[in-house]
Design a protein around this motif. Sequence first.
Motif, PDB file in Angstrom:
ATOM      1  N   ARG A 142       1.161 -51.360 -11.115  1.00 48.79           N
ATOM      2  CA  ARG A 142       1.793 -50.403 -12.005  1.00 48.79           C
ATOM      3  C   ARG A 142       0.772 -49.346 -12.435  1.00 48.79           C
ATOM      4  N   ARG A 143       1.234 -48.365 -13.195  1.00 52.68           N
ATOM      5  CA  ARG A 143       0.364 -47.297 -13.681  1.00 52.68           C
ATOM      6  C   ARG A 143       0.076 -47.487 -15.171  1.00 52.68           C
ATOM      7  N   ASP A 146       2.632 -46.381 -17.613  1.00 51.07           N
ATOM      8  CA  ASP A 146       3.806 -47.221 -17.850  1.00 51.07           C
ATOM      9  C   ASP A 146       3.650 -48.007 -19.149  1.00 51.07           C
ATOM     10  N   GLY A 188       4.587 -43.720 -14.616  1.00 51.57           N
ATOM     11  CA  GLY A 188       4.121 -43.331 -13.291  1.00 51.57           C
ATOM     12  C   GLY A 188       2.871 -42.484 -13.287  1.00 51.57           C
ATOM     13  N   ARG A 189       2.258 -42.281 -14.433  1.00 51.86           N
ATOM     14  CA  ARG A 189       1.043 -41.464 -14.529  1.00 51.86           C
ATOM     15  C   ARG A 189      -0.164 -42.360 -14.812  1.00 51.86           C
ATOM     16  N   PRO A 191      -4.208 -44.103 -14.007  1.00 50.27           N
ATOM     17  CA  PRO A 191      -4.779 -44.992 -12.992  1.00 50.27           C
ATOM     18  C   PRO A 191      -3.840 -46.145 -12.651  1.00 50.27           C
ATOM     19  N   ARG A 192      -3.921 -46.577 -11.396  1.00 50.15           N
ATOM     20  CA  ARG A 192      -3.157 -47.745 -10.981  1.00 50.15           C
ATOM     21  C   ARG A 192      -3.846 -49.002 -11.501  1.00 50.15           C
TER      22      ARG A 192
END
Length: 252
Positions: A142-143, A146, A188-189, A191-192
């Motif tokens: 996820r990001r 989120d 959705g923004r 770092p992963r």
Amino acid sequence: MIIIKNRIELDLMKKAGQLTGMTLEMIAEHIRPGISTQELDALCEEFITRHGAKPSFKNYHGFTGSICASVNDVVIHGIPNRKNILKEGDIISVDVGAFLNGFHGDAARTFPVGDVSEEARKLIRVTEESFFKGMEHAYEGRRLGDISHAIQKHVEDNGFSVVRDFTGHGIGRNLHEDPQIPNYGKEGRGPRLDKGMVLAIEPMVNVGRYNVRILDDNWTTVTEDGKLSAHYENTVAITDGEPEILTLMRGI
């Protein structure tokens, strides 16, 4: 740069996190009308050092306390003081860090002092809930946004605001590491999330506007409108399954 922790490092961080959670569990029993924030500070420092660790905050960039003790409209970084006596109806946020075996744990809770207003009870509850809303998104792949978005949505859906000027952070050998973790943002923004990331996620929530100001001591941060603020924080490890909260003890 985001530092990924290996299994050995995560095991050490669990020990620092456990002690941090234990310290909050201990101090919860002492919060009552008539006690000073300096007394709370001394109790926490003694507890942490007795367990072979050091308070993470003591002398950090000149901060004089072992904890941050933030009462009512103080958002964060309240400096413990013998003249700051808790009163019936106050709320107090206690932010604690423990440095053990080369790693930090970091966590905060907001406690009622005796019988508090319905507004104060709701503020404390919603702030804690917003953290766990964020945890629903703290999964590998996820990001970061989120988590931030989920916190903001829950807070604002309940009529409160999230502080914009201060954020959560990565944590490990250093108290503050990358990445910064805002309590607001878009899905959705950012770092992963990867296995081995360790994050100090900490919603700071105001009853009124999100604007804050820093007092002349260069630490104490208060709500600009003088309304109540609450703080809830845990150190969280991202895994290949459920996120692991390292500082949560017995639900406190």
